[in-house]
Structures are given as structure tokens and as C-alpha cells.
Design an enzyme around this catalytic site. Structure first.
Site, PDB file in Angstrom:
ATOM      1  N   SER A 139       0.653  -1.068   0.151  1.00 62.42           N
ATOM      2  CA  SER A 139      -0.061   0.140   0.041  1.00 62.42           C
ATOM      3  C   SER A 139       0.943   1.335  -0.144  1.00 62.42           C
ATOM      4  O   SER A 139       2.121   1.123   0.340  1.00 62.42           O
ATOM      5  CB  SER A 139      -0.757  -0.151   1.233  1.00 62.42           C
ATOM      6  OG  SER A 139      -1.517   1.149   1.539  1.00 62.42           O
ATOM      7  N   TYR A 185      -2.565  -1.090  10.404  1.00 62.09           N
ATOM      8  CA  TYR A 185      -2.345  -1.251   8.835  1.00 62.09           C
ATOM      9  C   TYR A 185      -0.911  -0.634   8.568  1.00 62.09           C
ATOM     10  O   TYR A 185      -0.210  -1.264   7.600  1.00 62.09           O
ATOM     11  CB  TYR A 185      -3.635  -0.571   8.263  1.00 62.09           C
ATOM     12  CG  TYR A 185      -3.575  -0.930   6.724  1.00 62.09           C
ATOM     13  CD1 TYR A 185      -4.499  -1.717   6.298  1.00 62.09           C
ATOM     14  CD2 TYR A 185      -3.235   0.247   5.969  1.00 62.09           C
ATOM     15  CE1 TYR A 185      -4.607  -1.905   4.828  1.00 62.09           C
ATOM     16  CE2 TYR A 185      -3.260   0.051   4.496  1.00 62.09           C
ATOM     17  CZ  TYR A 185      -4.202  -1.065   4.053  1.00 62.09           C
ATOM     18  OH  TYR A 185      -4.385  -1.167   2.582  1.00 62.09           O
TER      19      TYR A 185
HETATM   20  P1  NAD Z   1     -11.516  -5.993  -0.001  1.00 58.33           P
HETATM   21  O1  NAD Z   1     -12.035  -6.034   1.283  1.00 58.33           O
HETATM   22  O2  NAD Z   1     -12.411  -5.997  -1.378  1.00 58.33           O
HETATM   23  O3  NAD Z   1     -10.725  -7.400  -0.220  1.00 58.33           O
HETATM   24  C1  NAD Z   1      -9.803  -8.156   0.708  1.00 58.33           C
HETATM   25  C2  NAD Z   1      -9.913  -9.420   0.430  1.00 58.33           C
HETATM   26  O4  NAD Z   1      -9.462 -10.280   1.428  1.00 58.33           O
HETATM   27  C3  NAD Z   1     -11.454 -10.014   0.262  1.00 58.33           C
HETATM   28  O5  NAD Z   1     -11.529 -11.176  -0.887  1.00 58.33           O
HETATM   29  C4  NAD Z   1     -11.701 -10.851   1.457  1.00 58.33           C
HETATM   30  O6  NAD Z   1     -12.536 -11.835   1.460  1.00 58.33           O
HETATM   31  C5  NAD Z   1     -10.257 -11.235   1.888  1.00 58.33           C
HETATM   32  N1  NAD Z   1      -9.708 -11.545   3.191  1.00 58.33           N
HETATM   33  C6  NAD Z   1     -10.171 -10.811   4.387  1.00 58.33           C
HETATM   34  N2  NAD Z   1      -9.975 -11.456   5.613  1.00 58.33           N
HETATM   35  C7  NAD Z   1      -9.500 -12.860   5.111  1.00 58.33           C
HETATM   36  C8  NAD Z   1      -8.915 -13.874   5.700  1.00 58.33           C
HETATM   37  N3  NAD Z   1      -8.944 -13.894   7.133  1.00 58.33           N
HETATM   38  N4  NAD Z   1      -8.640 -14.891   4.793  1.00 58.33           N
HETATM   39  C9  NAD Z   1      -8.826 -15.072   3.701  1.00 58.33           C
HETATM   40  N5  NAD Z   1      -9.123 -14.029   2.816  1.00 58.33           N
HETATM   41  C10 NAD Z   1      -9.350 -12.755   3.614  1.00 58.33           C
HETATM   42  O7  NAD Z   1     -10.289  -5.058  -0.042  1.00 58.33           O
HETATM   43  P2  NAD Z   1      -9.235  -4.569  -1.348  1.00 58.33           P
HETATM   44  O8  NAD Z   1      -9.405  -2.989  -1.172  1.00 58.33           O
HETATM   45  O9  NAD Z   1      -9.215  -5.370  -2.550  1.00 58.33           O
HETATM   46  O10 NAD Z   1      -7.831  -4.920  -0.455  1.00 58.33           O
HETATM   47  C11 NAD Z   1      -6.933  -5.838  -0.962  1.00 58.33           C
HETATM   48  C12 NAD Z   1      -5.650  -5.724  -0.640  1.00 58.33           C
HETATM   49  O11 NAD Z   1      -5.145  -4.441  -1.262  1.00 58.33           O
HETATM   50  C13 NAD Z   1      -5.486  -5.356   0.961  1.00 58.33           C
HETATM   51  O12 NAD Z   1      -4.010  -6.140   1.264  1.00 58.33           O
HETATM   52  C14 NAD Z   1      -5.432  -3.892   1.033  1.00 58.33           C
HETATM   53  O13 NAD Z   1      -4.645  -3.586   2.265  1.00 58.33           O
HETATM   54  C15 NAD Z   1      -4.644  -3.463  -0.052  1.00 58.33           C
HETATM   55  N6  NAD Z   1      -4.773  -2.148  -0.679  1.00 58.33           N
HETATM   56  C16 NAD Z   1      -6.088  -1.746  -0.725  1.00 58.33           C
HETATM   57  C17 NAD Z   1      -6.437  -0.267  -1.142  1.00 58.33           C
HETATM   58  C18 NAD Z   1      -7.398   0.270  -1.391  1.00 58.33           C
HETATM   59  O14 NAD Z   1      -7.561   1.575  -1.491  1.00 58.33           O
HETATM   60  N7  NAD Z   1      -8.280  -0.569  -1.597  1.00 58.33           N
HETATM   61  C19 NAD Z   1      -4.984   0.548  -1.155  1.00 58.33           C
HETATM   62  C20 NAD Z   1      -3.809  -0.100  -0.912  1.00 58.33           C
HETATM   63  C21 NAD Z   1      -3.720  -1.287  -0.422  1.00 58.33           C
END
Ligand code: NAD
Length: 257
Positions: free
Chosen positions: A139, A152
Site C-alpha cells: 500500500s 495497517y
Molecule cells: P477487499 O475487502 O475488497 O478485499 C479483501 C480480500 O481479502 C477479500 O477477498 C476478503 O475476503 C479477503 N480476506 C479478508 N480476510 C481474510 C482472511 N482472513 N482470509 C482470507 N481472505 C481474507 O479489499 P481490497 O481493497 O481489495 O484490498 C485488497 C488488498 O489491497 C489489501 O491487502 C489492502 O490492504 C490492499 N490495498 C487496498 C487499497 C484500496 O484503496 N482499496 C489501497 C492499498 C492497498
């Protein structure tokens, strides 16, 4: 060497960025393993839909990334792993003095420790197959901090460090390890932060999006899951064979500030 015919395991991929990455890898011809902690008909249907759409093998394997044994079992059950995308992640927003211990522990387990467990299980498989790519979805918070996101930010800085060590331990092998650092992407994880942030700053939804979330994103646009998928496919390509141990920001200029 292209990703065509490779087996890619993407943790946390029934939603958001993980799902976008799985779709782009499948579009490029990789067989994909989707994962989350649930085991619903929809989860398996999603994998089947991706398989049909791109003419690749696509499976869904349930594994809870907060549990070390599940992380390792995911790699074993997949029966092969050329590309590992550590993406599963959760968020919680609160000041340090009020941050619930169980939320801290869950974020460190899912956002950081899971990548250790899956990578530890996947590297011997990649070595045996003679090629590998580890892509960790970190991130902008792996490189900078924000208030109220202590766990985080700690986990994401941790995964950037872990990526570097993975790269050094595989440096003389045809295996690379890199981290992608997205800025804000409008996924369910970000949607879920909006109400808490509205409360924290006493702001409307529109103001939170413009003045808090995209305040530090100079492009003033969310990054997309397709862009993150495309960046992952690039990191898996031959052109990226000498890119290892580094971060690629997909953040609309956030970390240039
Ligand atoms: P999201 O909530 O849409 O997806 C998260 C995924 O992780 C989902 O598929 C969920 O089911 C899964 N998950 C959660 N807990 C779990 C567990 N215990 N076991 C297995 N799977 C699990 O969120 P996202 O925004 O797509 O985030 C995905 C990644 O990207 C994360 O690591 C997040 O930190 C990172 N990220 C997101 C953003 C953003 O702006 N959305 C920015 C930077 C980084």
C-alpha cells in the site's frame, strides 16, 4: 516466458483488488486459484466464471489467512504455485489509545504474517519448478503513514521489508519478489472505511472522498483493480525478470509529494 499456463494463487481474491488481479492474470493465460475465508456457492461460481471467460483452469480454495496452517494448506492444496500474490487484507481505523488489541492482532496476522506463511510454503515449490514470482500487495501506507491506521501502516511497512528479504534470499534464482503499493482504490475495503472516517473527521461522504482519501492522491482519481492486475502481469513478465526487492507505486502521485 509468459504467464500463460502458469499457476497463480491469489489470496483474498473473491472481491476487490485480488479479484481484479485474478481476472487480469487469467486474461493473460494463467490458471488461477482464488481464495478467501468463506466457502459459498458464489465463491466457486466466481472461479468457474473466470475459467470459462478466459479458457483457463480456475479454482476456489477456502483458507483463512489469519491462520498459519490454513496459509500453508492453501499452497499444498493448490498442487502447484508459480505465481503467488499475497493480497488478503483488512483495515480498522481508530486512535492508538483506543485501538482494540484483537483488531491489531487480526491485521498483523492477515495483512503481514499470512505472506510469511504462504511464501515459506511456496518457495520450495517454485524452486522445484524452476521459476517463480511473488507479488505482495502492500500500500502507499507501506511507504508513508496516516493517523488512526497504526496496525495497517505497521503491517504494510512490514510487508515491504519482508518483500526485500524474500528477494535477497532468491536473488540468484529465477524467482523475483516485489511489492505493489496502491493508493486509494474504490473497493469494499475502502467503502467500509468511509463511515468511520466520516465520524472521525465529522465530514460528509463526498468530503471524506475528496478531502481525506484523495487529498494525498494528486491525480484526484482512484486507482483501479484492472491497473493493479496489469501491474501484476507486468511483474510476472520476462521484462521484469531483473526487477526484484522493490516497490511499484500505483498511487496517482501520492508518494511523490
Ligand atoms: P477487499 O475487502 O475488497 O478485499 C479483501 C480480500 O481479502 C477479500 O477477498 C476478503 O475476503 C479477503 N480476506 C479478508 N480476510 C481474510 C482472511 N482472513 N482470509 C482470507 N481472505 C481474507 O479489499 P481490497 O481493497 O481489495 O484490498 C485488497 C488488498 O489491497 C489489501 O491487502 C489492502 O490492504 C490492499 N490495498 C487496498 C487499497 C484500496 O484503496 N482499496 C489501497 C492499498 C492497498
Amino acid at each position: 516466458m509468459s504467464v500463460s499456463g502458469k499457476t497463480a494463487i491469489i489470496t483474498g481474491s473473491n472481491s476487490g483488488i485480488g479479484l481484479g488481479v485474478a481476472r487480469e492474470l487469467a486474461r493473460a493465460g494463467a490458471n488461477v486459484v482464488l481464495n478467501s475465508f468463506t466457502d459459498s456457492k458464489e465463491d466457486h461460481a466466481l472461479a468457474a466464471e473466470i475459467g470459462r471467460e478466459h479458457g483457463v483452469e480456475a479454482r476456489y480454495i477456502r483458507a483463512d489467512m489469519s491462520r498459519a496452517e490454513d496459509c500453508r494448506a492453501l499452497i499444498d492444496t493448490a498442487g502447484g504455485c508459480d505465481i503467488l500474490v499475497n493480497n488478503a487484507g483488512i483495515q480498522h481505523v481508530a486512535p492508538i489509545s483506543e485501538f482494540p488489541t484483537e483488531k491489531w492482532d487480526a491485521i498483523i496476522a492477515i495483512n503481514l504474517s499470512s505472506a510469511f506463511h504462504t511464501t515459506a510454503a511456496a518457495l520450495p515449490v517454485m524452486r522445484e519448478r524452476g521459476w517463480g514470482r511473488v507479488v505482495n500487495i502492500a500500500s502507499a501506507h507501506g511507504l508513508t503513514a496516516s493517523p488512526f491506521k497504526s496496525a495497517y501502516v505497521a503491517a504494510k511497512h512490514g510487508i515491504v521489508g519482508f518483500t526485500k528479504t524474500t528477494a535477497l534470499e532468491t536473488a540468484e534464482e529465477p524467482i523475483t519478489a516485489n511489492a505493489i503499493c496502491p493508493g486509494y482504490v474504490l473497493t469494499p475495503l475502502v467503502e467500509a472505511q468511509i463511515p468511520d472516517t466520516m465520524k472521525e473527521y465529522d465530514m460528509s461522504r463526498e468530503d471524506v472522498i475528496r478531502d481525506v482519501m484523495l487529498k494525498r492522491q494528486p491525480s484526484k482519481e482512484f486507482a483501479t483493480v484492472e491497473q493493479l492486475g496489469g501491474t501484476t502481469v507486468f511483474l510476472c513478465s520476462d521484462a521484469a525478470a531483473q526487477i526484484t526487492g522493490t516497490t511499484i507505486s500505483v498511487d496517482g502521485g501520492w508518494t511523490a509529494l
